[in-house]
Design an enzyme around this catalytic site. Sequence first.
Site, mmCIF file in Angstrom:
data_model
loop_
_atom_site.group_PDB
_atom_site.id
_atom_site.type_symbol
_atom_site.label_atom_id
_atom_site.label_comp_id
_atom_site.label_asym_id
_atom_site.label_seq_id
_atom_site.Cartn_x
_atom_site.Cartn_y
_atom_site.Cartn_z
ATOM 1 N N SER A 5 5.259 44.495 -1.999
ATOM 2 C CA SER A 5 5.415 44.812 -3.422
ATOM 3 C C SER A 5 6.884 44.653 -3.769
ATOM 4 O O SER A 5 7.737 45.375 -3.245
ATOM 5 C CB SER A 5 4.960 46.248 -3.682
ATOM 6 O OG SER A 5 5.561 46.725 -4.862
ATOM 7 N N HIS A 30 3.213 40.678 -4.201
ATOM 8 C CA HIS A 30 2.643 41.551 -5.231
ATOM 9 C C HIS A 30 3.752 41.889 -6.235
ATOM 10 O O HIS A 30 4.816 42.390 -5.846
ATOM 11 C CB HIS A 30 2.118 42.816 -4.541
ATOM 12 C CG HIS A 30 1.499 43.825 -5.441
ATOM 13 N ND1 HIS A 30 0.170 43.780 -5.802
ATOM 14 C CD2 HIS A 30 2.006 44.915 -6.043
ATOM 15 C CE1 HIS A 30 -0.117 44.813 -6.588
ATOM 16 N NE2 HIS A 30 0.990 45.517 -6.750
ATOM 17 N N ASP A 32 4.832 43.960 -9.672
ATOM 18 C CA ASP A 32 4.452 45.120 -10.482
ATOM 19 C C ASP A 32 5.092 45.055 -11.861
ATOM 20 O O ASP A 32 6.303 45.225 -11.996
ATOM 21 C CB ASP A 32 4.882 46.402 -9.769
ATOM 22 C CG ASP A 32 4.029 46.687 -8.549
ATOM 23 O OD1 ASP A 32 2.806 46.833 -8.719
ATOM 24 O OD2 ASP A 32 4.580 46.749 -7.436
ATOM 25 N N MET A 34 5.477 46.776 -15.408
ATOM 26 C CA MET A 34 5.310 48.091 -16.052
ATOM 27 C C MET A 34 5.990 48.086 -17.410
ATOM 28 O O MET A 34 7.074 47.527 -17.567
ATOM 29 C CB MET A 34 5.942 49.187 -15.196
ATOM 30 C CG MET A 34 5.431 49.229 -13.775
ATOM 31 S SD MET A 34 6.102 50.650 -12.897
ATOM 32 C CE MET A 34 5.564 50.263 -11.219
ATOM 33 N N HIS A 63 0.278 42.618 -10.895
ATOM 34 C CA HIS A 63 -0.356 43.906 -11.207
ATOM 35 C C HIS A 63 0.183 44.387 -12.553
ATOM 36 O O HIS A 63 1.339 44.802 -12.644
ATOM 37 C CB HIS A 63 0.001 44.880 -10.065
ATOM 38 C CG HIS A 63 -0.563 46.242 -10.213
ATOM 39 N ND1 HIS A 63 -0.220 47.285 -9.377
ATOM 40 C CD2 HIS A 63 -1.471 46.765 -11.089
ATOM 41 C CE1 HIS A 63 -0.867 48.373 -9.728
ATOM 42 N NE2 HIS A 63 -1.624 48.091 -10.772
ATOM 43 N N MET A 65 0.583 46.905 -15.193
ATOM 44 C CA MET A 65 0.485 48.326 -15.558
ATOM 45 C C MET A 65 1.024 48.448 -16.976
ATOM 46 O O MET A 65 2.100 49.009 -17.217
ATOM 47 C CB MET A 65 1.286 49.172 -14.559
ATOM 48 C CG MET A 65 0.590 49.264 -13.206
ATOM 49 S SD MET A 65 1.711 49.747 -11.873
ATOM 50 C CE MET A 65 2.387 48.147 -11.475
ATOM 51 N N MET A 134 -6.213 52.250 -6.607
ATOM 52 C CA MET A 134 -4.859 52.809 -6.499
ATOM 53 C C MET A 134 -4.893 54.058 -5.621
ATOM 54 O O MET A 134 -5.736 54.937 -5.797
ATOM 55 C CB MET A 134 -4.317 53.174 -7.889
ATOM 56 C CG MET A 134 -3.981 52.004 -8.790
ATOM 57 S SD MET A 134 -2.764 50.851 -8.105
ATOM 58 C CE MET A 134 -1.309 51.912 -7.933
ATOM 59 N N GLY A 139 3.338 53.634 -11.224
ATOM 60 C CA GLY A 139 4.609 53.888 -11.903
ATOM 61 C C GLY A 139 5.798 53.801 -10.959
ATOM 62 O O GLY A 139 6.846 53.302 -11.337
ATOM 63 N N PHE A 140 5.631 54.274 -9.743
ATOM 64 C CA PHE A 140 6.768 54.344 -8.833
ATOM 65 C C PHE A 140 6.350 54.034 -7.393
ATOM 66 O O PHE A 140 5.213 54.330 -7.014
ATOM 67 C CB PHE A 140 7.390 55.747 -8.868
ATOM 68 C CG PHE A 140 7.850 56.125 -10.251
ATOM 69 C CD1 PHE A 140 9.113 55.753 -10.706
ATOM 70 C CD2 PHE A 140 7.000 56.810 -11.110
ATOM 71 C CE1 PHE A 140 9.519 56.070 -11.997
ATOM 72 C CE2 PHE A 140 7.405 57.134 -12.407
ATOM 73 C CZ PHE A 140 8.666 56.762 -12.844
ATOM 74 N N GLY A 141 7.287 53.480 -6.637
ATOM 75 C CA GLY A 141 7.063 53.295 -5.214
ATOM 76 C C GLY A 141 7.334 54.607 -4.482
ATOM 77 O O GLY A 141 7.741 55.612 -5.089
ATOM 78 N N ASP A 168 -3.245 49.941 -3.093
ATOM 79 C CA ASP A 168 -1.835 49.892 -3.490
ATOM 80 C C ASP A 168 -1.321 51.312 -3.675
ATOM 81 O O ASP A 168 -1.879 52.085 -4.455
ATOM 82 C CB ASP A 168 -1.739 49.101 -4.811
ATOM 83 C CG ASP A 168 -0.319 48.920 -5.312
ATOM 84 O OD1 ASP A 168 0.629 49.263 -4.587
ATOM 85 O OD2 ASP A 168 -0.179 48.415 -6.448
ATOM 86 N N GLY A 169 -0.254 51.643 -2.933
ATOM 87 C CA GLY A 169 0.386 52.945 -3.069
ATOM 88 C C GLY A 169 0.347 53.724 -1.766
ATOM 89 O O GLY A 169 -0.728 54.080 -1.285
ATOM 90 N N GLY A 170 1.519 53.957 -1.186
ATOM 91 C CA GLY A 170 1.581 54.760 0.036
ATOM 92 C C GLY A 170 0.970 54.106 1.255
ATOM 93 O O GLY A 170 0.643 54.788 2.229
ATOM 94 N N GLY A 190 5.155 48.620 -0.326
ATOM 95 C CA GLY A 190 6.502 48.553 -0.888
ATOM 96 C C GLY A 190 7.502 49.190 0.046
ATOM 97 O O GLY A 190 8.179 48.506 0.821
ATOM 98 N N SER A 191 7.580 50.523 0.032
ATOM 99 C CA SER A 191 8.599 51.206 0.834
ATOM 100 C C SER A 191 8.429 50.950 2.330
ATOM 101 O O SER A 191 9.432 50.936 3.057
ATOM 102 C CB SER A 191 8.596 52.710 0.536
ATOM 103 O OG SER A 191 7.290 53.209 0.523
HETATM 104 C C1 DX5 Z 1 3.019 51.652 -7.822
HETATM 105 C C2 DX5 Z 1 3.018 50.138 -7.591
HETATM 106 C C3 DX5 Z 1 3.034 49.808 -6.153
HETATM 107 C C4 DX5 Z 1 4.254 50.294 -5.425
HETATM 108 C C5 DX5 Z 1 3.924 50.478 -3.981
HETATM 109 O O1 DX5 Z 1 2.971 51.890 -9.165
HETATM 110 O O2 DX5 Z 1 1.865 49.560 -8.173
HETATM 111 O O3 DX5 Z 1 2.822 48.409 -5.941
HETATM 112 O O4 DX5 Z 1 5.348 49.430 -5.501
HETATM 113 O O5 DX5 Z 1 5.002 51.070 -3.334
HETATM 114 P P1 DX5 Z 1 4.776 51.997 -2.039
HETATM 115 O O6 DX5 Z 1 4.141 51.129 -0.998
HETATM 116 O O7 DX5 Z 1 6.135 52.450 -1.681
HETATM 117 O O8 DX5 Z 1 3.862 53.124 -2.461
HETATM 118 ZN ZN ZN Z 2 1.236 47.468 -7.605
#
Ligand code: DX5
Ligand code: ZN
Length: 219
Positions: A5, A30, A32, A34, A63, A65, A134, A139-141, A168-170, A190-191
């Site tokens: 991401s 990927h 994002d 927003m 993606h 959002m 999700m 909104g945030f990584g 997607d997410g965590g 992402g992270s």
């Molecule tokens: C969250 C995004 C994700 C995010 C994932 O709103 O859609 O794609 O970047 O980041 P991690 O893997 O750190 O949760």
């Molecule tokens: Zn995403």
Amino acid sequence: MVLPSMLLCDFGNLEREVQALEAAGARALHLDVMDGVFVPNLTYGMPIVEAVRRTTDLPLDVHLMIARPGEYIEQFIEAGASSLTIHVEAVDDPRPVLERIRQHDAVACLALNPPTPLEAIARYLPYCDMVLCMSVMPGFGSQPFEPVALEKLRTLRAQHSDLILEIDGGVNEKTIADCTRAGAQMLVAGSAIFHSNVSYKQSLAELTGLSSSAIGRAP
Ligand code: DX5
Ligand code: ZN
């Protein structure tokens, strides 16, 4: 497939980041988008998708959002999106938007947030190539993984063998095996890639290895 991401990448060196991820073995990226309305954060739009497209031939998984995604489908396709994800929570009727994505030969994906039940998307599945469950509120990584996404993946996988499933997410070293076992084929991280202490190549290889071995496959 593990999809980096780009939310957490170094945008001052976008071309270098894309090339590094490609060299590290990424098979798709990927992106994002927003708008500060549908989610409480702002990122980027078509120009960045277009800039990434100019630097790589990898599939771009975009993606959205954003509120009113239907107003921007053609622009994101033109910018180089290979798949477009809209949120069921963002539109009254996803069907015409999904149909338009397909008309442009892109992969049509419908996303649902952790609190949204599967019933909310059931009648739109015939118009989806892919569903994104999700595992954080968008909104945030770097947010903690919400296991409710796993139940949805299991149910979808049991009932719709032809659907591509994404999460997607965590998604990280601790959670990725469960995601794959639950039926996800597209694993957004992402992270786990950008905030890791090891190289992109090593983190991608580790995540891919954990995912593959969870279902007894060679990476
Ligand atoms: C969250 C995004 C994700 C995010 C994932 O709103 O859609 O794609 O970047 O980041 P991690 O893997 O750190 O949760
Ligand atoms: Zn995403």
